[in-house]
Structures are given as C-alpha cells and as structure tokens.
Design a protein around this motif. Sequence first.
Motif, mmCIF file in Angstrom:
data_model
loop_
_atom_site.group_PDB
_atom_site.id
_atom_site.type_symbol
_atom_site.label_atom_id
_atom_site.label_comp_id
_atom_site.label_asym_id
_atom_site.label_seq_id
_atom_site.Cartn_x
_atom_site.Cartn_y
_atom_site.Cartn_z
ATOM 1 N N TRP A 132 -15.689 9.301 -16.208
ATOM 2 C CA TRP A 132 -14.776 10.184 -15.478
ATOM 3 C C TRP A 132 -15.346 11.612 -15.424
ATOM 4 O O TRP A 132 -15.389 12.239 -14.362
ATOM 5 N N ALA A 133 -15.800 12.108 -16.559
ATOM 6 C CA ALA A 133 -16.344 13.473 -16.592
ATOM 7 C C ALA A 133 -17.601 13.565 -15.730
ATOM 8 O O ALA A 133 -17.802 14.548 -15.000
ATOM 9 N N SER A 134 -18.437 12.522 -15.791
ATOM 10 C CA SER A 134 -19.675 12.555 -14.992
ATOM 11 C C SER A 134 -19.362 12.454 -13.499
ATOM 12 O O SER A 134 -20.001 13.109 -12.665
ATOM 13 N N TYR A 135 -18.369 11.618 -13.184
ATOM 14 C CA TYR A 135 -17.955 11.492 -11.785
ATOM 15 C C TYR A 135 -17.561 12.857 -11.246
ATOM 16 O O TYR A 135 -17.986 13.267 -10.164
ATOM 17 N N TRP A 136 -16.776 13.585 -12.041
ATOM 18 C CA TRP A 136 -16.285 14.866 -11.528
ATOM 19 C C TRP A 136 -17.340 15.943 -11.546
ATOM 20 O O TRP A 136 -17.398 16.766 -10.639
ATOM 21 N N HIS A 137 -18.207 15.962 -12.545
ATOM 22 C CA HIS A 137 -19.211 17.023 -12.476
ATOM 23 C C HIS A 137 -20.123 16.786 -11.281
ATOM 24 O O HIS A 137 -20.523 17.724 -10.604
ATOM 25 N N ILE A 174 -28.730 12.714 -17.491
ATOM 26 C CA ILE A 174 -27.496 12.277 -18.148
ATOM 27 C C ILE A 174 -27.211 10.802 -17.863
ATOM 28 O O ILE A 174 -26.837 10.054 -18.753
ATOM 29 N N VAL A 175 -27.388 10.409 -16.619
ATOM 30 C CA VAL A 175 -26.979 9.051 -16.253
ATOM 31 C C VAL A 175 -28.173 8.105 -16.110
ATOM 32 O O VAL A 175 -28.048 7.051 -15.521
ATOM 33 N N ALA A 176 -29.300 8.499 -16.694
ATOM 34 C CA ALA A 176 -30.485 7.652 -16.568
ATOM 35 C C ALA A 176 -30.229 6.282 -17.179
ATOM 36 O O ALA A 176 -29.536 6.155 -18.182
ATOM 37 N N ALA A 177 -30.781 5.264 -16.554
ATOM 38 C CA ALA A 177 -30.721 3.934 -17.147
ATOM 39 C C ALA A 177 -31.966 3.764 -17.997
ATOM 40 O O ALA A 177 -33.067 3.702 -17.482
ATOM 41 N N LEU A 200 -27.851 0.312 -22.584
ATOM 42 C CA LEU A 200 -26.688 0.577 -21.774
ATOM 43 C C LEU A 200 -26.258 2.012 -22.035
ATOM 44 O O LEU A 200 -25.954 2.381 -23.151
ATOM 45 N N ASN A 201 -26.266 2.811 -21.006
ATOM 46 C CA ASN A 201 -25.866 4.202 -21.126
ATOM 47 C C ASN A 201 -24.401 4.313 -20.706
ATOM 48 O O ASN A 201 -24.072 4.058 -19.561
ATOM 49 N N PRO A 202 -23.511 4.671 -21.645
ATOM 50 C CA PRO A 202 -22.081 4.683 -21.302
ATOM 51 C C PRO A 202 -21.760 5.640 -20.159
ATOM 52 O O PRO A 202 -20.854 5.377 -19.369
ATOM 53 N N TYR A 203 -22.493 6.745 -20.068
ATOM 54 C CA TYR A 203 -22.265 7.691 -18.978
ATOM 55 C C TYR A 203 -22.503 6.989 -17.652
ATOM 56 O O TYR A 203 -21.746 7.118 -16.706
ATOM 57 N N ARG A 204 -23.610 6.240 -17.624
ATOM 58 C CA ARG A 204 -23.981 5.593 -16.378
ATOM 59 C C ARG A 204 -23.014 4.467 -16.031
ATOM 60 O O ARG A 204 -22.531 4.389 -14.898
ATOM 61 N N LEU A 205 -22.731 3.626 -17.022
ATOM 62 C CA LEU A 205 -21.864 2.489 -16.767
ATOM 63 C C LEU A 205 -20.499 2.961 -16.258
ATOM 64 O O LEU A 205 -19.979 2.454 -15.262
ATOM 65 N N GLY A 206 -19.948 3.971 -16.935
ATOM 66 C CA GLY A 206 -18.637 4.477 -16.543
ATOM 67 C C GLY A 206 -18.658 5.059 -15.144
ATOM 68 O O GLY A 206 -17.805 4.758 -14.300
ATOM 69 N N LEU A 209 -16.732 3.531 -11.860
ATOM 70 C CA LEU A 209 -15.706 4.313 -11.173
ATOM 71 C C LEU A 209 -16.038 4.445 -9.686
ATOM 72 O O LEU A 209 -15.179 4.306 -8.821
ATOM 73 N N ARG A 210 -17.315 4.704 -9.401
ATOM 74 C CA ARG A 210 -17.715 4.811 -7.990
ATOM 75 C C ARG A 210 -17.494 3.502 -7.265
ATOM 76 O O ARG A 210 -17.088 3.461 -6.102
ATOM 77 N N ASP A 211 -17.792 2.408 -7.986
ATOM 78 C CA ASP A 211 -17.608 1.088 -7.410
ATOM 79 C C ASP A 211 -16.132 0.856 -7.086
ATOM 80 O O ASP A 211 -15.788 0.351 -6.012
ATOM 81 N N ILE A 212 -15.274 1.254 -8.016
ATOM 82 C CA ILE A 212 -13.829 1.093 -7.792
ATOM 83 C C ILE A 212 -13.406 1.911 -6.571
ATOM 84 O O ILE A 212 -12.666 1.434 -5.708
ATOM 85 N N GLU A 213 -13.904 3.149 -6.518
ATOM 86 C CA GLU A 213 -13.503 4.004 -5.405
ATOM 87 C C GLU A 213 -13.887 3.347 -4.076
ATOM 88 O O GLU A 213 -13.094 3.283 -3.135
ATOM 89 N N GLU A 214 -15.107 2.821 -4.032
ATOM 90 C CA GLU A 214 -15.579 2.197 -2.793
ATOM 91 C C GLU A 214 -14.738 0.966 -2.450
ATOM 92 O O GLU A 214 -14.336 0.771 -1.300
ATOM 93 N N ARG A 215 -14.473 0.151 -3.464
ATOM 94 C CA ARG A 215 -13.706 -1.081 -3.218
ATOM 95 C C ARG A 215 -12.315 -0.768 -2.692
ATOM 96 O O ARG A 215 -11.832 -1.410 -1.772
ATOM 97 N N TRP A 216 -11.684 0.219 -3.292
ATOM 98 C CA TRP A 216 -10.327 0.512 -2.821
ATOM 99 C C TRP A 216 -10.326 1.290 -1.507
ATOM 100 O O TRP A 216 -9.390 1.193 -0.745
ATOM 101 N N ASN A 217 -11.393 2.043 -1.258
ATOM 102 C CA ASN A 217 -11.504 2.677 0.056
ATOM 103 C C ASN A 217 -11.636 1.626 1.155
ATOM 104 O O ASN A 217 -11.077 1.742 2.224
ATOM 105 N N LYS A 218 -12.428 0.580 0.852
ATOM 106 C CA LYS A 218 -12.732 -0.430 1.860
ATOM 107 C C LYS A 218 -11.805 -1.638 1.775
ATOM 108 O O LYS A 218 -11.997 -2.615 2.492
#
Lengths: 503, 368
Positions: A282-287, A311-314, A319-325, A329-338
């Motif tokens: 969530w924090a990474s999404y917003w920054h 920060i979000v490097a794989a 497993l990087n929690p920053y990246r996974l989260g 979240l982006r995936d969710i946003e796209e799915r619900w947008n579409k």
Amino acid sequence: MALITNTDLPADLQAAWEEIDGYARNYGLDYFPIIYQVLDYNTLYEVAALGGFPTRYPHWRYGMEYDQLIKGHVYGLSIIYEMVINTNPVYAYLLEGNTSIDQKTVMAHVSGHADFFKHNMWFAPTNRKMLDAMANHAARVQRYIDRYGYERVEDFIDTCLSLDNLIDYHAPYINRPEAQTLVSITEEERMMPSQVEGLPVEQPYMRDYINPPEFLESQRQRMVEEQQRLRMFPENPQKDILSFLMNYAPLDRWQHSVLEIIRDEAYYFAPQAMTKIINEGWASYWHSRIMTEKAADTSEIVDFADHHAGIVAAHPGRLNPYRLGLMLLRDIEERWNKGRFGKDWEECDDLREKQAWDKKLGLGRQKLFEVRRFHNDVTFLDEFLTPEFCVEQKLFTFKYNSDTELYEIVSRNFPEIKAKLLGNLTNFGQPFISVQDANYNNRGELYLLHRHEGVDLKVSYARDTLRNIWKIWSRPVHLETIFDEKRRLLTYDGSDWGERKLD
Amino acid sequence: MPQRIERDLNRFRQIIRGKIKQDLRKYISHGEMIGRQGKRTVSIPVPQIDIPRFRFGSKGQGGVGQGEGEPGDPLGRGEQQPGAGEAGEEPGEHMLEAEMTIEELAQLLGEELQLPNIQPKGRKNIIAEKDRYTGVARVGPNSLRHFKRSYREALKRQIATGTYDPANPVIVPIHEDMRYRSWKTTEMPESNAVIIYSMDVSGSMGQEQKELVRVTAFWIETWLRYQYKNLEIRYIVHDAAAKEVTQEIFYRIREGGGTKISSAYKLIMRMIEERYPPDEWNIYPFHFSDGDNWGGGDTRECVEILRDKILPQVNLFCYGQVRSLYGSGRFAHDLEENFRDQETLVVSEIADRDDIYDAIKAFLGKGK
C-alpha cells in the motif's frame, strides 16, 4: 532521557511535506497528523534498534540490534531510509543528508503507511498512545531494576521474551467464549442437565424409537466427558499462554508486571507482522503514484525511478514483500477497473476473450480502499492471488533438499504456491501452541500441545523455551509435539529434560 | 550527550565478552581470531546469542520465491533464507563478529588463566617525555591561538561592559582576550621488553607443529604487549646452524637437516649481548623444538650456555616441546633434569592444540 531534541523540520522539507500532504489527501488518503524528525544515521539506527520508540526499557537485545544495524551501515550493506510508527500523532523519522527526492519519496511512502495504520481494521485495537505506554514501561522496568537488581530483572525479561510469540494473535478482534473461564455456576447448571433425559417424547410407545438405548448411552457418555472436562483446568485449551501464566503462575508482583509489559508490546506489534505485505504494498503503491503523477519534476524522475526500482526489485529466488504487495494491489486495481471478477469471468475459458476482457467498470480505486480496510496478509493473498498473477510474477515454491544440501525449486503450480504462502504466513509463521492442562498428572504440571501442521519444531529451541516456561510456572512442564513423524512428549522438570514417545 | 542505546550496547558487549571468556580455551587452541587481526583490534566470531522461542526447524520448511528457473533447479547456497516473511531463517547458525582490542583480549586471557601481572625487571628510570596540549594560557605564539576561547573571552567582556548588541552581534577581541594553547610535559617510566623466538626448523618439524607454535606465540605476544609499553620481537630459526629471520619467513620456512640446539642458544646469547642490556630490557627467549637434539654433547653445551649466559640475564626462558611425526625427543627431559629448581626456566610440552592453553598458563603463570 531526551533522545531527540530538535523537532523542527528544515524549511525545505517542510515545504516538500506540505506539497505531498496535499497530493496524498487529494487522492483520498487520510491519516493522523504526521510529525517528521530528521535524524543523523547514528540516532536513526538507535531509534530503529528500539523499534521506533525513543524510550524503551533497557535490554541488551536493543544493543545487539543497534550493533548490527550500524555495522550494516558502515559496510554499506543496508540503509534505512525511513521509519514510521503507529501512533497518534504518527512519528516518522528521516535520515539526515538524503537527497530531497529521496526525502519526498519517503514522505509519500510514510503517508501510505499512516493511512493504513489509521484505517486498516487490524490496527483498530492498537494503542495509539504507545509512545507514552512504552515510556511508562521503561520507567516501570527501571524501577524494578533499581529495587531488585539489573541481572535479576534482565534474566526475567529474557525468560518472558522467550514466550512472547505465545499469544493469541486474534484475541483483540473476537470474543472467545472459551477464553472466559469464569462462567457463573448457576448459569451453567441451568444450561446443563444433571442427568440424561433423551429427546422429548410425546407418545410413550415411541420412546424406544426416538431414544434408543444406544443413543441414551452415548448421551450419558458425553455428559460424563463434559463433566470431566469441567473438572479440567483450564476448561478449554488456552492459546494466549502469556495471559494464562499471568493469571495463574506463582509470580511476584514485579514479575507479573514485567510479563504484562512484554505481552502488551507483543500485542501492539502483532498487527504489523500480520500486514507486512499489504502494508508495504500500500505504501509503495502510493509513493509511486504520488511521485510519478504529481511530486517529482522532470529533473527528479530518473532518480526516483532508480530508488523505487531498488525498493521493489525482485531478487532472484526471493520474495520481496514490497514488490508482492505492490504488484498484487495493482493487479486488483486493474481487475476491478476492467471487471475481471465475478461469475462470468471465472467461468470464461476462452483465453483470447479473457485477454481482451474490459468492461470499463472503473471500480479499481474503490476496491483498493476496501482492500486496505479489511485485509491482512493472509486474507489478502487468500482472496486475490490468482494463477495468472503467479505466472506473471514467476512465483515458485522451494524446499530444502537434504541430499544435495541445497534449496531447490519444487513447483510452479498455483495451488501449491498459494498453500505454501498462506502456510508460511498463518499465525505469522509461528507454531500453534496451547495450554491443554494445567493440572496434568493431578500434580499442577503444565501440559502444552503443539498443533503439528507438517513442520517440526526446532528441538533445541523448544527445550530452552520449555525451561523458560518452567521458570515461570515452577512446576514440571510438558510439550506434546511431533518430530520425525512420531508423537512425543518433551518434559522439563526443573533439572532434567525428558522425552518419551506417545501412542 | 551519551546515547540512550549506549547502555544496552555496553550490556550486549559485556554478554559477548562473557561468552568469549567462557569458551576461551576453545578460542586459544583454535586460534580462530588470529588470521583476522587488525592493527589494535581482533575480531572474534561468536555464535549469535538468541532468545529461544518455539519455532519451526528449517528442515521441512521451504517457502515461496520469485524468479527464473525450472522445478529441480537449485537456488544456491548463497540464498540461505529466501522466501516469504519469517519462514526459513536459521538464526542459530549466524555468527556475530565481536570486535575486541588487544588490551581487552589480554585482560580476558589474564582473568581466565589467572595470570599474575609481570613485575618488570629492568631499570625503572627509563623516562620517556611527552608533550600534551592540555592547558590554556594567556600568552603564547599566534600559531597556538585558541579561537573559540579567545572569542568567548571577548564575548564575556563585551557583555560585562555592555557593549554587546544582540541585534548586531559583532565581537572584537582585544589583546587581553587572547588565549593560547599550552602544553605540559609528562614524564612516564617506560619498560621495554623483547621476545626472542627461536624455532627448530629441522626436517622433523612439520606444518602442524609450526601452527602450534604460531598460535602459542600469538597469545604470548598478546599478553606481553599488554604488560609492556614497548615490545620488540626477534625471530631465530635453526637446524644445525641458526640465523635470524623476519616474522614471515619464521612461520613459512622449511629446512631439512639435523638439529643443533646450541647454535640457536649461541645466537640468542649474542643478540642479548649486542642489543639488549639486561638492566634496560626485560628479555623473554622462547624456544620451540621437537626436542630431538643431535647428541648428548650438544645438549650438554646447551645446558652450559643456558646456565652461565642466558638464564642470569633474562626474565624467563621458555621451552616448548611440540610433538612431531617422529615423536618427541628427550631435550625437555634433559632440561628438566638439569634445571629442576630454576625459577626462570619453564618447560612445557605441546602435543596438540588442546595443550596450548596449559602451555601458555605455564609460560606466563610465573609473573616474571
């Protein structure tokens, strides 16, 4: 002991924060006031070693933590850019001497965390005045040290810390009837008949059909068992072992108080462990949104991208929690947008159709805020991890291969990945252990049960921990667990460890 | 302002120190820190101290990772704890690097082996002078002008006379305000010591024997360096003939041939005569050998040199006999027989690494 004396933010950072604060609130983020403090690296690492709180009770592990952080910094292995704690107002610490673009990114990141702290339901029961509570804890422990001596108190703190994962992580959110051992006796008598009557029968000739003897017998059996259970202590297994010990172990007042401090702090930090992936996501999404859409100008965007990528490097194989989260979240946003959810989507098996699927619902943002309100890591992954996402993110499960002494990739199969992820996160990757019987052998011995779910305990640690529980309980302590596929009972009786096979 | 964390850090270091002390015998015999020594500090690997909790063992664990690869591909040893969250770590195997100064290490050694402090033998009136800039004076050369103090004086004077204006804080020092750094000469008695190592490098001394010598020598140096301000170290190797070498060569050299211990003792004798007058120096010759001397005649010569020339001049003469592939000779035995009541001669047999601890205790336990 004033650790931080100067709380004024330099003018340039103050201006930057006012700008970012404006963007964040426009996006719909909402948080308690944030107080930023710029610290030199020594002080920042000191605060970090203390878990973000400038005043904690004295303990060597903070010193160890600090020692490692400073070494990590000096050798250039790790850098902490920021720290933020869940209080009202929120305190956030910035590292002195970072570039202004880094500071801005951190501020945007912090606003995400602060919003999450305020609105995520798992944080709702946390004490927002923890800064004061921690300081009070420190003062209390210091008083005991003055009275009873450093080593004695330290030794007891070590003992308690050894048990600080034996809490019921969900206790703050639900009212467990079985956790209440005090039910009024009259109430109970009313609810429980003293003899077996069978089901009500209207016609006498039906009696044997409705209440056949076997049925009555089994009912009688159950009643006996129930009554036996009531003679047990505790009547129901207790997962919050710390609170059980607080209530029933023979402790001095000061020990009781120290145990309570450790337990309070464990519960305070629990939601953070519970939401690591989603919170960082969530924090990474917003920054990333605030910086790329608003705050970073053309001269800064490359530096931002560089930092963000770090920060979000794989990291290969990790497993990087920053990246996974963030990605989820982006995936969710796209799915619900579409509109890629619901019955139609699930039942569609035309790949081409699925790839072009876009109902233009635009529900993404709304869904994201809903997710941040209700989910912790376990429910977040359980609900939103999809096979497509696993393929896209190249997730896999790995396992230790004792033949080659290497970790090896096991599978890229979606159900396995999901099961493994959830398994590792459930109960924070801690074993489930509960008090079964505190009067075992009718001699006041403590019987603990480890609910084995496929992974053995580390036996050397289990033994030391058992000894620490004994120190508090002061009667022999038993742990039922499984290792090497055999049910076993580990025992510590104050001088020796025992082990015997059950079954 | 002292940091809040200092107290916890000190406590942590104290705990680590306790751990090292507990395992000192192990560290001594394995010499694990030797290769890592810096200038004034050594860094010692200590198992991480951890608070025990009920937790999963790593065996069955595994987890989820991200990246390329096919099932069955190894993730590599370097990725010991990949994966999500808390799972799969193994803190029990992490090592901490504890840094310690040579002094601290020597103190530990002294406490653990109960070593007495050495009473220096040589003249106490060797005086070293040292200038330290500790004071402030009203007169002095401009090169030692103390800006801060001078300006402070000026500020004090201006406030006192009412000429200081906070709105326009200009401070003009006058001659009386000037302050200068001044020095004091301190005199300290200095005690000098020299270690003269000699080692048998005849064919019977192998790599393992030299390692024993190296580890023992490290601890001897650590202790003596702690006891003496000024320590010199000389190295002698010998087989049938003796010569002085550098430290590097001392531990590397391989020679063949027979053994004439007297050659080394003669060289030690000459060194002391030429360079280290015993009334100014505390002298510590150490000799390591497998004890297989050329013959009775040479041993007799050694005993004579020791008795007449070396022992009267030195604080302590230590002979360490290491066991080589061919067993150990009878030189240790001969020495013990001849110097039964001699206070300043110590003989110790070092058969393997576990004996190093006792050898050091024997060598340094006399307080000489």
